[in-house]
Design a protein around this motif. Sequence first.
Motif, PDB file in Angstrom:
ATOM      1  N   LEU A  99      -4.430  -0.250   1.526  1.00  0.00           N
ATOM      2  CA  LEU A  99      -5.508   0.856   1.474  1.00  0.00           C
ATOM      3  C   LEU A  99      -5.379   1.876   0.578  1.00  0.00           C
ATOM      4  CD1 LEU A  99      -6.061   1.347   5.530  1.00  0.00           C
ATOM      5  CD2 LEU A  99      -7.100  -0.436   3.896  1.00  0.00           C
ATOM      6  N   ARG A 128      -7.698   2.489  -2.590  1.00  0.00           N
ATOM      7  CA  ARG A 128      -8.359   3.843  -2.808  1.00  0.00           C
ATOM      8  C   ARG A 128      -8.011   4.355  -4.183  1.00  0.00           C
ATOM      9  NH1 ARG A 128      -7.062   8.374  -4.189  1.00  0.00           N
ATOM     10  NH2 ARG A 128      -5.004   7.665  -4.493  1.00  0.00           N
ATOM     11  N   GLU A 143      -5.034   4.179   6.965  1.00  0.00           N
ATOM     12  CA  GLU A 143      -5.283   5.109   5.952  1.00  0.00           C
ATOM     13  C   GLU A 143      -4.707   6.519   6.148  1.00  0.00           C
ATOM     14  OE1 GLU A 143      -9.681   5.876   4.099  1.00  0.00           O
ATOM     15  OE2 GLU A 143      -9.496   6.254   6.362  1.00  0.00           O
TER      16      GLU A 143
END
Length: 298
Positions: free
Chosen positions: A250, A254, A288
């Motif tokens: 993740l 990002r 996250e």
Amino acid sequence: MTTPTPTPAATDLRFAYGTNGLTDLRLDDALALLADLGYDGVSLTLDHMHLDPLAPDLDAHTRRVGQRLARLGLTVAIETGARYVLDPRRKHHPTLLDPDAGARAARVDLLVRAVRVAAELGAHAVHCFSGVRPPGTAEDTAWRRLGDALQPVLEAATSAGVPLAVEPEPGHLLADLAGFHRLRRELGDPPALGLTLDIGHCQCLEPAPPADCVRAAAPWIRHAQIEDMRRGVHEHLPFGEGEVDVPPVLEALRAMDYRGLVGVELPRHSHAGPGLARSSLAYLKAAERTAALGGVAC
């Protein structure tokens, strides 16, 4: 055409759940479930039980789905991995590699229809895959068939302004990232051709860890799928049952400023779909947060 949802801030990831893991639900009920759970979007597989790509009223049905998505605030990616949508007796047939030109044309027609649906819904990508190399077909012949078959789909995608995102699928001709790059080079690197990166598939067979795969493939990723998986075993698993280290994945998405959906892909778990949709989003949100704090495991 449905107006696409505004692009989010660069630091946001948007999570979705695949309707191929909710086949026991009506599409309206599946979309309402995902919106109520807090998903940002849906990975919508065109199939007979949801949005049938072969229906005579496809355009009208697509408009209704677009209105429903807009009311629920969901964005969408279009997936084309329905098992029996073209052939009720052979899974995923015909493929883009079929020896019969007419059979290949049926798959091409499905993908062109998917591009049309995606344009109407404001989808960020259309997913597809190569298929398994048919017995007795030389590898070079199979690659040539794949490239030729994709040409009209890429033309449609270019006209519609919707990327075609090819997925490396274990066991298929185009099975890994090296295969994607071969296709890209052989086609002359067309702008409309992108990549569907399945994180579990990276765990299954890529030599590098999944987060490194994200970083290496970043310029071409147009759609992302995620689930748990074990090394060397192509079995889509709920999070926590495999070996994927999710927070670094993740964080890599990002960091590359990925703007598409990250879609949970559990096509063999429809019997537990609503519960897994809930637990999957909770897992991803926790991962996250872990990534944001610099951690490496949930």
